[in-house]
Design an enzyme around this catalytic site. Structure first.
Site, PDB file in Angstrom:
ATOM      1  N   TYR A  37       0.840  -1.209   0.000  1.00 48.10           N
ATOM      2  CA  TYR A  37       0.000   0.000   0.000  1.00 48.10           C
ATOM      3  C   TYR A  37       0.873   1.256   0.000  1.00 48.10           C
ATOM      4  CZ  TYR A  37      -2.825   3.819   1.849  1.00 48.10           C
ATOM      5  OH  TYR A  37      -3.422   5.048   2.030  1.00 48.10           O
ATOM      6  N   GLN A 140      -5.105  18.960   4.552  1.00 45.52           N
ATOM      7  CA  GLN A 140      -5.203  18.803   3.092  1.00 45.52           C
ATOM      8  C   GLN A 140      -6.600  18.358   2.690  1.00 45.52           C
ATOM      9  OE1 GLN A 140      -5.448  15.384   1.915  1.00 45.52           O
ATOM     10  NE2 GLN A 140      -5.603  15.890  -0.261  1.00 45.52           N
ATOM     11  N   THR A 170      -5.468  19.601  -3.067  1.00 44.55           N
ATOM     12  CA  THR A 170      -4.832  18.686  -4.023  1.00 44.55           C
ATOM     13  C   THR A 170      -5.548  18.762  -5.368  1.00 44.55           C
ATOM     14  OG1 THR A 170      -4.117  17.230  -2.239  1.00 44.55           O
ATOM     15  CG2 THR A 170      -4.252  16.263  -4.423  1.00 44.55           C
ATOM     16  N   ARG A 179      -3.431   1.315  -8.396  1.00 47.58           N
ATOM     17  CA  ARG A 179      -2.057   0.987  -7.977  1.00 47.58           C
ATOM     18  C   ARG A 179      -2.009  -0.530  -7.875  1.00 47.58           C
ATOM     19  NH1 ARG A 179      -3.558   5.626  -4.245  1.00 47.58           N
ATOM     20  NH2 ARG A 179      -3.191   7.267  -5.754  1.00 47.58           N
ATOM     21  N   HIS A 291       2.559  13.344  -7.124  1.00 46.55           N
ATOM     22  CA  HIS A 291       1.830  12.489  -6.180  1.00 46.55           C
ATOM     23  C   HIS A 291       2.669  11.261  -5.828  1.00 46.55           C
ATOM     24  CE1 HIS A 291      -2.436  12.453  -4.670  1.00 46.55           C
ATOM     25  NE2 HIS A 291      -2.052  11.263  -4.256  1.00 46.55           N
ATOM     26  N   ARG A 294       2.060   8.018  -7.835  1.00 43.89           N
ATOM     27  CA  ARG A 294       0.924   7.155  -7.503  1.00 43.89           C
ATOM     28  C   ARG A 294      -0.308   7.393  -8.363  1.00 43.89           C
ATOM     29  NH1 ARG A 294       1.471   4.831  -2.375  1.00 43.89           N
ATOM     30  NH2 ARG A 294      -0.726   4.862  -1.853  1.00 43.89           N
TER      31      ARG A 294
HETATM   32  C1  LIG Z   1      -0.037   5.908   1.151  1.00 41.87           C
HETATM   33  C2  LIG Z   1      -0.140   7.267   0.530  1.00 41.87           C
HETATM   34  C3  LIG Z   1      -1.354   7.929   0.550  1.00 41.87           C
HETATM   35  C4  LIG Z   1      -1.457   9.215  -0.017  1.00 41.87           C
HETATM   36  N1  LIG Z   1      -2.653   9.874   0.053  1.00 41.87           N
HETATM   37  C5  LIG Z   1      -2.717  11.161  -0.399  1.00 41.87           C
HETATM   38  C6  LIG Z   1      -3.916  11.930  -0.233  1.00 41.87           C
HETATM   39  O1  LIG Z   1      -4.905  11.460   0.331  1.00 41.87           O
HETATM   40  N2  LIG Z   1      -3.914  13.202  -0.716  1.00 41.87           N
HETATM   41  C7  LIG Z   1      -2.817  13.762  -1.329  1.00 41.87           C
HETATM   42  O2  LIG Z   1      -2.840  14.924  -1.728  1.00 41.87           O
HETATM   43  N3  LIG Z   1      -1.688  13.040  -1.491  1.00 41.87           N
HETATM   44  C8  LIG Z   1      -1.605  11.771  -1.041  1.00 41.87           C
HETATM   45  N4  LIG Z   1      -0.453  11.067  -1.189  1.00 41.87           N
HETATM   46  C9  LIG Z   1       0.697  11.682  -1.891  1.00 41.87           C
HETATM   47  C10 LIG Z   1       1.584  12.403  -0.913  1.00 41.87           C
HETATM   48  O3  LIG Z   1       0.933  13.521  -0.342  1.00 41.87           O
HETATM   49  C11 LIG Z   1       2.876  12.913  -1.586  1.00 41.87           C
HETATM   50  O4  LIG Z   1       2.552  13.699  -2.706  1.00 41.87           O
HETATM   51  C12 LIG Z   1       3.791  11.780  -2.033  1.00 41.87           C
HETATM   52  O5  LIG Z   1       3.776  10.728  -1.100  1.00 41.87           O
HETATM   53  C13 LIG Z   1       5.223  12.301  -2.182  1.00 41.87           C
HETATM   54  O6  LIG Z   1       6.081  11.329  -2.697  1.00 41.87           O
HETATM   55  P1  LIG Z   1       6.989  10.374  -1.788  1.00 41.87           P
HETATM   56  O7  LIG Z   1       6.067   9.387  -1.176  1.00 41.87           O
HETATM   57  O8  LIG Z   1       7.924   9.757  -2.755  1.00 41.87           O
HETATM   58  O9  LIG Z   1       7.657  11.232  -0.760  1.00 41.87           O
HETATM   59  C14 LIG Z   1      -0.335   9.802  -0.637  1.00 41.87           C
HETATM   60  C15 LIG Z   1       0.883   9.122  -0.632  1.00 41.87           C
HETATM   61  C16 LIG Z   1       0.995   7.873  -0.046  1.00 41.87           C
HETATM   62  C17 LIG Z   1       2.341   7.189  -0.048  1.00 41.87           C
END
Ligand SMILES: Cc1cc2nc3c(=O)[nH]c(=O)nc-3n(C[C@H](O)[C@H](O)[C@H](O)COP(=O)(O)O)c2cc1C
Length: 402
Positions: A37, A140, A170, A179, A291, A294
């Protein structure tokens, strides 16, 4: 995972000297679904890999002879001092990685004095997190257009009432994408239906199971208020997938901007013209982000988009960078290319898998100490000084294509 007594930084550093060592540990020790996850990107993971490849390719040229001692990592963001140019990214349901995760992240951020961003679909309410992290809480939100954005405006009202320092909107989730690694691990469906492997993983992960008993099932706590009391976990998932997210229009962002009087940060910007739109709307900050790889694996590495965006906004807004940050070298690379500060997501999730509740504090400390050392090695006395460090990397500007 987890230790009875609190270990010192030195003890922890001997076991986990870097964020990557925590990731290695998480891969082999965390429940399979939790690692998949956190770690799995969109498509074939090309986006997450590209973030790393692009950051690794950036070289920083040191200067020696002028700096007497290591400088400060402190920064000022929106008239507030923080200890380091690193913030915790918003993450929906980090409690899947470790039940109670939102609380552990908030406490560590408050103690270390770095921003912690609670996601609207996180596992704790904004009121609960404001009590734990009053000085560093950011909030956020995704688009939430139900009943003419009624829930969104109520959430903003709640965030304002409890003193949230900045609101992050966002932009980069116009659709929910797949994913595959999380899906194969039993997550990401329209219903919560644990598969046999997940049940086995829970049964054989005592630390995760103990955290579940102590903190309960991860839930979308902020949304509970808007759901009937009888709503099941699957009702909440269905509501979230139906009503939360979708493509923000700039007109909608302008409405949120008008309503929210504190600092506003727009997240998920990769195109310089979108950055200009955010500035024109009055955004106090933007997060250059894909993101974390992702959403869609064909997006460019956010670090490669940074220079054009910094040039376009020309100091009119605070520029943050996320996606791929794992070390102080990465943070200073982003600063040298013009970012004011950085965010990281997965680094903190791996820390939770490696060290339980103690993980986020250790990850922050590693990143701060590495940033301090990298600045000193380069001859930079402060975070602001990093912008004068010479960089070399393959120019990947999109500007030439316009
Ligand atoms: C498990 C997970 C859940 C995430 N959920 C959100 C979310 O709900 N809203 C959002 O804006 N970004 C979300 N993100 C993206 C993160 O805010 C961020 O942009 C990203 O993790 C940065 O990259 P990194 O994981 O390589 O540091 C999520 C990332 C992960 C790993």
């Amino acid at each position: 995972m987890g230790t009875a007594k609190t270990a010192s930084y030195d003890e922890l550093r001997m076991r986990f000297p870097t964020v990557d060592t925590m990731r290695d540990y998480a891969r082999t020790h965390a429940p399979h679904f939790a690692f998949e996850y956190a770690d799995g990107g969109a498509g074939c993971d090309a986006g997450t890999t590209r973030n790393r490849t692009a950051l690794d390719a950036i070289e920083l040229l040191p200067r020696y002879g002028a700096l007497a001692e290591a400088g400060s990592t402190e920064i000022s963001l929106f008239d507030q001092r923080y200890a380091a140019p690193i913030a915790i990214s918003p993450m929906g349901t980090p409690g899947i990685v470790l039940p109670g995760a939102d609380r552990f992240l908030a406490q560590a951020a408050q103690a270390a004095r770095v921003p912690y961003t609670l996601g609207m679909i996180g596992g704790a309410t904004v009121e609960e997190m404001a009590a734990l992290a009053p000085d560093v809480l950011w909030f956020q939100m995704l688009r939430c257009s139900l009943s003419d954005h009624k829930i969104a405006f109520d959430l903003m009202r709640r965030a304002d009432a409890c003193g949230v320092r900045a609101l992050v909107l966002t932009m980069d989730v116009p659709v929910y994408t797949t994913r595959p690694r999380a899906t194969l691990a039993g997550l990401g469906g329209s219903r919560f239906s644990p598969n046999a492997r997940m049940m086995w993983d829970i049964a054989t992960s005592p630390a995760w199971f103990a955290a579940l008993l102590a903190n309960g099932i991860p839930r979308f706590a902020n949304l509970k208020k808007y759901m009937p009391p009888s709503a099941s976990i699957n009702d909440v998932i269905a509501f979230t997938q139906r009503e939360i997210g979708g493509a923000f229009s700039w007109e909608e962002v302008a409405r949120y901007r008008d309503f929210w009087k504190r600092p506003l940060v727009i997240k998920g910007i990769l195109h310089p013209q979108d950055a200009e739109k955010a500035v024109a709307l009055g955004a106090d900050g933007i997060i250059v982000s894909n993101h974390g790889g992702r959403q869609v694996d064909a997006l460019p590495a956010s670090i490669d988009c940074l220079p054009d965006i910094v040039k376009a906004v020309a100091g009119r807004t605070t520029v943050f960078l996320d996606s791929g940050i794992r070390s102080g070298s990465d943070i200073v690379r982003a600063l040298a290319l013009g970012a004011n500060a950085t965010f990281a997501g997965k680094a903190f999730l791996w820390s939770l898998s490696a060290l339980g509740a103690e993980g986020p504090a250790h990850a922050i400390r590693i990143l701060q100490e590495e940033t301090r050392a990298t600045l000193a090695q380069l001859g930079a006395t402060s975070v602001a000084d990093a912008q004068h460090v010479m960089t070399r990397h393959i120019p990947r500007s999109w500007a030439a294509l316009r």
